[in-house]
Write a protein that holds these residues in place. Structure first.
Motif, PDB file in Angstrom:
ATOM      1  N   GLY A  39      42.405 -43.913 -41.616  1.00  0.00           N
ATOM      2  CA  GLY A  39      43.281 -45.002 -41.235  1.00  0.00           C
ATOM      3  C   GLY A  39      43.488 -45.146 -39.744  1.00  0.00           C
ATOM      4  N   THR A  40      43.099 -44.181 -38.927  1.00  0.00           N
ATOM      5  CA  THR A  40      43.352 -44.293 -37.501  1.00  0.00           C
ATOM      6  C   THR A  40      42.102 -44.548 -36.684  1.00  0.00           C
ATOM      7  OG1 THR A  40      43.201 -41.911 -37.177  1.00  0.00           O
ATOM      8  CG2 THR A  40      45.388 -42.822 -37.595  1.00  0.00           C
ATOM      9  N   GLU A  41      40.973 -44.069 -37.119  1.00  0.00           N
ATOM     10  CA  GLU A  41      39.743 -44.293 -36.350  1.00  0.00           C
ATOM     11  C   GLU A  41      38.588 -44.370 -37.315  1.00  0.00           C
ATOM     12  OE1 GLU A  41      36.941 -42.119 -33.031  1.00  0.00           O
ATOM     13  OE2 GLU A  41      38.948 -41.380 -33.335  1.00  0.00           O
ATOM     14  N   GLN A  42      37.686 -45.272 -37.024  1.00  0.00           N
ATOM     15  CA  GLN A  42      36.484 -45.391 -37.837  1.00  0.00           C
ATOM     16  C   GLN A  42      35.292 -45.354 -36.905  1.00  0.00           C
ATOM     17  OE1 GLN A  42      36.814 -49.032 -40.006  1.00  0.00           O
ATOM     18  NE2 GLN A  42      38.803 -48.521 -40.840  1.00  0.00           N
ATOM     19  N   ALA A  43      34.186 -44.824 -37.368  1.00  0.00           N
ATOM     20  CA  ALA A  43      32.998 -44.728 -36.528  1.00  0.00           C
ATOM     21  C   ALA A  43      32.089 -45.939 -36.679  1.00  0.00           C
ATOM     22  CB  ALA A  43      32.223 -43.455 -36.867  1.00  0.00           C
ATOM     23  N   ALA A  44      32.438 -46.859 -37.552  1.00  0.00           N
ATOM     24  CA  ALA A  44      31.581 -48.022 -37.798  1.00  0.00           C
ATOM     25  C   ALA A  44      31.513 -48.919 -36.577  1.00  0.00           C
ATOM     26  CB  ALA A  44      32.106 -48.814 -38.988  1.00  0.00           C
ATOM     27  N   ALA A 101      25.023 -48.597 -21.991  1.00  0.00           N
ATOM     28  CA  ALA A 101      24.145 -48.169 -23.080  1.00  0.00           C
ATOM     29  C   ALA A 101      24.644 -46.852 -23.682  1.00  0.00           C
ATOM     30  CB  ALA A 101      22.712 -48.021 -22.580  1.00  0.00           C
ATOM     31  N   ALA A 102      25.092 -45.935 -22.835  1.00  0.00           N
ATOM     32  CA  ALA A 102      25.603 -44.651 -23.330  1.00  0.00           C
ATOM     33  C   ALA A 102      26.870 -44.857 -24.156  1.00  0.00           C
ATOM     34  CB  ALA A 102      25.880 -43.711 -22.166  1.00  0.00           C
ATOM     35  N   GLU A 103      27.778 -45.716 -23.690  1.00  0.00           N
ATOM     36  CA  GLU A 103      29.015 -45.986 -24.433  1.00  0.00           C
ATOM     37  C   GLU A 103      28.726 -46.668 -25.764  1.00  0.00           C
ATOM     38  OE1 GLU A 103      32.159 -46.435 -20.727  1.00  0.00           O
ATOM     39  OE2 GLU A 103      30.951 -48.172 -21.332  1.00  0.00           O
ATOM     40  N   GLN A 104      27.645 -47.442 -25.829  1.00  0.00           N
ATOM     41  CA  GLN A 104      27.271 -48.078 -27.088  1.00  0.00           C
ATOM     42  C   GLN A 104      26.820 -47.039 -28.114  1.00  0.00           C
ATOM     43  OE1 GLN A 104      24.747 -51.665 -26.599  1.00  0.00           O
ATOM     44  NE2 GLN A 104      25.369 -51.556 -24.453  1.00  0.00           N
ATOM     45  N   LYS A 105      26.340 -45.894 -27.642  1.00  0.00           N
ATOM     46  CA  LYS A 105      25.917 -44.828 -28.548  1.00  0.00           C
ATOM     47  C   LYS A 105      27.079 -43.927 -28.954  1.00  0.00           C
ATOM     48  CE  LYS A 105      21.171 -44.569 -26.963  1.00  0.00           C
ATOM     49  NZ  LYS A 105      20.151 -43.752 -26.316  1.00  0.00           N
ATOM     50  N   VAL A 106      27.857 -43.465 -27.978  1.00  0.00           N
ATOM     51  CA  VAL A 106      28.926 -42.502 -28.275  1.00  0.00           C
ATOM     52  C   VAL A 106      30.281 -43.159 -28.488  1.00  0.00           C
ATOM     53  CG1 VAL A 106      27.784 -40.619 -27.060  1.00  0.00           C
ATOM     54  CG2 VAL A 106      29.441 -42.025 -25.846  1.00  0.00           C
ATOM     55  N   GLY A 107      30.459 -44.353 -27.997  1.00  0.00           N
ATOM     56  CA  GLY A 107      31.712 -45.069 -28.171  1.00  0.00           C
ATOM     57  C   GLY A 107      32.641 -44.928 -26.981  1.00  0.00           C
ATOM     58  N   ALA A 147      52.023 -40.781 -38.739  1.00  0.00           N
ATOM     59  CA  ALA A 147      52.611 -40.374 -37.460  1.00  0.00           C
ATOM     60  C   ALA A 147      51.542 -40.217 -36.385  1.00  0.00           C
ATOM     61  CB  ALA A 147      53.379 -39.069 -37.637  1.00  0.00           C
ATOM     62  N   LYS A 148      50.380 -40.872 -36.582  1.00  0.00           N
ATOM     63  CA  LYS A 148      49.287 -40.807 -35.617  1.00  0.00           C
ATOM     64  C   LYS A 148      49.194 -42.122 -34.867  1.00  0.00           C
ATOM     65  CE  LYS A 148      46.171 -37.587 -37.871  1.00  0.00           C
ATOM     66  NZ  LYS A 148      44.763 -37.360 -38.164  1.00  0.00           N
ATOM     67  N   PRO A 149      48.643 -42.078 -33.658  1.00  0.00           N
ATOM     68  CA  PRO A 149      48.417 -43.333 -32.941  1.00  0.00           C
ATOM     69  C   PRO A 149      47.239 -44.092 -33.564  1.00  0.00           C
ATOM     70  CG  PRO A 149      47.468 -41.518 -31.721  1.00  0.00           C
ATOM     71  CD  PRO A 149      48.216 -40.913 -32.889  1.00  0.00           C
ATOM     72  N   CYS A 150      47.130 -45.357 -33.254  1.00  0.00           N
ATOM     73  CA  CYS A 150      45.964 -46.129 -33.659  1.00  0.00           C
ATOM     74  C   CYS A 150      44.889 -45.899 -32.608  1.00  0.00           C
ATOM     75  CB  CYS A 150      46.298 -47.618 -33.724  1.00  0.00           C
ATOM     76  SG  CYS A 150      47.443 -48.049 -35.040  1.00  0.00           S
ATOM     77  N   GLN A 151      43.694 -45.526 -33.038  1.00  0.00           N
ATOM     78  CA  GLN A 151      42.603 -45.312 -32.099  1.00  0.00           C
ATOM     79  C   GLN A 151      41.280 -45.677 -32.747  1.00  0.00           C
ATOM     80  OE1 GLN A 151      43.009 -41.247 -30.944  1.00  0.00           O
ATOM     81  NE2 GLN A 151      42.275 -40.428 -32.866  1.00  0.00           N
ATOM     82  N   PHE A 152      40.313 -46.022 -31.891  1.00  0.00           N
ATOM     83  CA  PHE A 152      39.005 -46.444 -32.382  1.00  0.00           C
ATOM     84  C   PHE A 152      37.986 -46.254 -31.275  1.00  0.00           C
ATOM     85  CE2 PHE A 152      35.734 -49.699 -33.175  1.00  0.00           C
ATOM     86  CZ  PHE A 152      35.364 -49.351 -34.458  1.00  0.00           C
ATOM     87  N   ARG A 153      36.793 -45.830 -31.651  1.00  0.00           N
ATOM     88  CA  ARG A 153      35.686 -45.704 -30.688  1.00  0.00           C
ATOM     89  C   ARG A 153      34.860 -46.988 -30.769  1.00  0.00           C
ATOM     90  NH1 ARG A 153      35.239 -41.157 -28.075  1.00  0.00           N
ATOM     91  NH2 ARG A 153      36.252 -39.344 -28.933  1.00  0.00           N
ATOM     92  N   VAL A 154      34.976 -47.813 -29.752  1.00  0.00           N
ATOM     93  CA  VAL A 154      34.251 -49.076 -29.694  1.00  0.00           C
ATOM     94  C   VAL A 154      32.811 -48.770 -29.297  1.00  0.00           C
ATOM     95  CG1 VAL A 154      34.135 -51.369 -28.636  1.00  0.00           C
ATOM     96  CG2 VAL A 154      36.357 -50.274 -29.021  1.00  0.00           C
ATOM     97  N   LYS A 155      31.853 -49.312 -30.080  1.00  0.00           N
ATOM     98  CA  LYS A 155      30.431 -49.081 -29.783  1.00  0.00           C
ATOM     99  C   LYS A 155      29.730 -50.400 -29.582  1.00  0.00           C
ATOM    100  CE  LYS A 155      30.054 -44.700 -32.127  1.00  0.00           C
ATOM    101  NZ  LYS A 155      29.324 -43.897 -33.063  1.00  0.00           N
TER     102      LYS A 155
END
Length: 155
Positions: A39-44, A101-107, A147-155
């Protein structure tokens, strides 16, 4: 109440330590904690058609952070920069982030740590938060129940 404050303080510290930015939308260092809590982060990755890469290999993503509720609350966030501020709810911050390009791979980690608001039972709880990327909801805190923050790795 102490549990909520401690969780918020811990989450804020994590965001501030991992979310180093130089204000240009580029990540300037630090590592995420790798937490992929439900619910807080997805890798998609958003649809390939959204925010296509330019000729230099950079991709643009439209990212929105939201904190819902009424009244006011303190909010810490990492988007195009890291900030901590007192806001009036509901609150929304939107930015277009250019990914290398690197951020697109690792987020590229974006996050929002909502402050506490009074729940329907009169007790303090985390304010609801939502992250959307290119118009699609990618993370939330289940209306403040986590009780977690909302976070996501944008790719």
């Amino acid at each position: 109440m102490r549990k909520t404050l401690a969780a918020t303080a811990l989450a804020l510290a994590a965001v501030l330590l991992t979310g180093c930015g130089d204000g240009t939308g580029k990540h300037s260092g630090g590592k995420g904690d790798g937490d992929t809590g439900k619910g807080t982060e997805q890798a998609a990755k958003p649809d390939a058609g959204a925010g296509a890469a330019d000729a230099g290999g950079r991709a643009k993503r439209e990212v929105a952070l939201e904190v819902l509720g009424t009244g006011s609350a303190q909010v810490a966030y990492n988007l195009d920069s890291s900030k901590f501020e007192q806001v009036t709810l509901p609150w929304k911050k939107t930015a277009t982030i250019e990914l290398t390009a690197a951020e697109q791979k690792v987020g590229y980690l974006v996050s929002v740590v909502p402050g506490s608001i009074q729940g329907s039972d009169g007790l303090l709880q985390a304010a609801p938060c939502v992250i959307t990327v290119d118009g699609k909801k990618v993370a939330d805190n289940q209306e403040g129940k986590l009780a977690k923050p909302c976070q996501f790795r944008v790719k």
